[in-house]
Design a protein around this motif. Structure first.
Motif, PDB file in Angstrom:
ATOM      1  N   SER A  54      39.800  26.057  30.213  1.00  0.00           N
ATOM      2  CA  SER A  54      39.285  24.690  30.375  1.00  0.00           C
ATOM      3  C   SER A  54      38.891  24.482  31.827  1.00  0.00           C
ATOM      4  O   SER A  54      39.541  25.006  32.730  1.00  0.00           O
ATOM      5  CB  SER A  54      40.379  23.682  30.001  1.00  0.00           C
ATOM      6  OG  SER A  54      40.011  22.383  30.415  1.00  0.00           O
ATOM      7  N   ARG A  56      36.889  21.009  32.554  1.00  0.00           N
ATOM      8  CA  ARG A  56      36.847  19.541  32.619  1.00  0.00           C
ATOM      9  C   ARG A  56      38.167  18.879  32.230  1.00  0.00           C
ATOM     10  O   ARG A  56      38.659  17.992  32.933  1.00  0.00           O
ATOM     11  CB  ARG A  56      35.745  19.023  31.672  1.00  0.00           C
ATOM     12  CG  ARG A  56      34.384  19.377  32.110  1.00  0.00           C
ATOM     13  CD  ARG A  56      33.445  19.553  30.893  1.00  0.00           C
ATOM     14  NE  ARG A  56      32.296  20.302  31.328  1.00  0.00           N
ATOM     15  CZ  ARG A  56      32.304  21.629  31.478  1.00  0.00           C
ATOM     16  NH1 ARG A  56      33.380  22.342  31.194  1.00  0.00           N
ATOM     17  NH2 ARG A  56      31.247  22.235  31.925  1.00  0.00           N
ATOM     18  N   THR A  57      38.681  19.301  31.084  1.00  0.00           N
ATOM     19  CA  THR A  57      39.874  18.632  30.554  1.00  0.00           C
ATOM     20  C   THR A  57      41.049  18.827  31.498  1.00  0.00           C
ATOM     21  O   THR A  57      41.750  17.870  31.857  1.00  0.00           O
ATOM     22  CB  THR A  57      40.209  19.189  29.152  1.00  0.00           C
ATOM     23  OG1 THR A  57      39.011  19.181  28.371  1.00  0.00           O
ATOM     24  CG2 THR A  57      41.279  18.365  28.487  1.00  0.00           C
TER      25      THR A  57
HETATM   26  N1   CP Z   1      34.722  19.391  27.027  1.00  0.00           N
HETATM   27  C1   CP Z   1      35.741  20.210  27.331  1.00  0.00           C
HETATM   28  O1   CP Z   1      36.802  20.202  26.678  1.00  0.00           O
HETATM   29  O2   CP Z   1      35.518  21.017  28.407  1.00  0.00           O
HETATM   30  P1   CP Z   1      36.542  22.077  29.012  1.00  0.00           P
HETATM   31  O3   CP Z   1      36.722  23.165  27.983  1.00  0.00           O
HETATM   32  O4   CP Z   1      35.897  22.558  30.282  1.00  0.00           O
HETATM   33  O5   CP Z   1      37.841  21.368  29.247  1.00  0.00           O
END
Ligand code: CP
Length: 333
Positions: A54, A56-57
């Protein structure tokens, strides 16, 4: 309380969480709720267990935790005792024994959040599990729509309990394998939005028609629906890492040729139409690379809205915000 899926929240609680997120987004760090929460959470940790990658999250949960003065207990799964064979249940019990304010969990197993909740004394917050649920992504998307899309769309006045009334959203992409899609399908109609789904059969099998939303096999069909073109095109990532069928490349080719969003696609819509994507984006696959810096894209607003939304979720999970009021969440006494 746990936040495992959006189906556990009633309409009042969903609206309260949305309103809390948008309020925190506009008041930033000066909100009195945060001041109270920082005092209550002082010297506590919050665990981040990311069994899947991950950006963003994880980054937005860590930023939200910092705003609440929570110490991030971020377990590196690759160097944890999971590598020695420790079970998932024992990992959850071990981390919960350290008494974190909550455990934020991402996992490839669709049932991981529910399994974790059955072994944890700390609240579990689902940060994305398998193809089943990504509730905080759907919530931050709703907060982005409320904050950044509705003011640009000039829609008729909406019922306060259905703030997305009159809003039409077309979701295109790898819907069958998308946990984001499942959470959006749960949340957006309950806020009043009209959804349609777009994809080739490999990404959007016929069984999705049972959900009752219009299904289109090409993005042009979705845009040329008489009198009701979408205001927002929401694109989803093609998830090769979850490939479950041998003809994945054929499905991707069919998707790119008929359902991807190109700049010309967007130009066919009203000038104030918008695009969204949860990220990470496969530029040139689901979205034309020419749209990366387009002013009609809300993608970076979605990223930024992750912080107030996840702050709101942590406040609710730790019992510091009461979601059971109609108008506005407020600190618990
Ligand atoms: N949208 C989302 O969950 O992005 P990540 O996998 O970067 O957290």
């Amino acid at each position: 309380m746990n936040l495992l899926t959006l189906s556990q929240l009633n309409p009042t609680q969903r609206l309260a969480l949305l309103r809390l997120a948008t309020t925190l987004a506009s008041s930033a760090t000066s909100n009195p709720l945060l001041t109270t929460a920082r005092k209550r959470l002082a010297h506590r940790s919050i665990a981040l267990l990311f069994f899947e990658n991950s950006t963003r999250t994880r980054a937005s949960f860590e930023t939200a935790a910092a705003q609440l003065a929570l110490h991030p207990l971020a377990l590196d799964i690759s160097t944890s005792s999971t590598a020695k064979g420790e079970s998932f249940a024992d990992t959850i019990r071990t981390i919960a024994a350290l008494d974190p304010a909550a455990i934020i969990l991402r996992h490839a197993d669709a049932n991981a959040a529910h399994i974790a909740a059955s072994h944890s004394t700390a609240p579990i917050i689902n940060a994305g599990t398998g193809t089943k649920a990504h509730p905080t992504q759907a919530l931050l998307d709703a907060a982005t729509i409320a904050t950044h899309a509705l003011p640009r769309l000039n829609l008729p006045a909406a019922d306060p309990d259905q703030p997305f009334q009159h809003l039409r959203i077309a979701i295109t992409g790898d819907i069958a394998r998308s946990r984001v899609a499942r959470s959006l399908i749960r949340l957006l109609p309950s806020l009043g939005a009209e959804l349609s789904l777009v994809g080739p059969p490999g990404f959007l099998p016929d069984r999705f028609a049972l959900l009752g939303f219009p299904i289109h096999r090409s993005i042009n069909d979705a845009l040329t629906t008489p009198d009701s073109p979408p205001h927002i095109l929401y694109a989803l990532r093609v998830q090769h890492e979850r490939a479950s069928h041998a003809d994945d490349n054929a499905a991707t080719d069919a998707f790119i040729s008929t359902c991807a969003i190109r700049r010309e696609t967007l130009d066919k819509l009203a000038p104030n139409a918008l695009i969204m994507h949860p990220g990470p984006v496969n530029w040139g696959v689901e979205l034309d690379a020419a749209l990366a810096n387009d002013t009609r894209s809300l993608i970076l607003h979605q990223v930024a809205m992750g912080v107030p939304t996840r702050t709101a979720v942590i406040l609710a999970a730790t019992g510091l915000a009461d979601l059971n009021t109609q108008s506005q969440s407020r600190p618990t006494t």
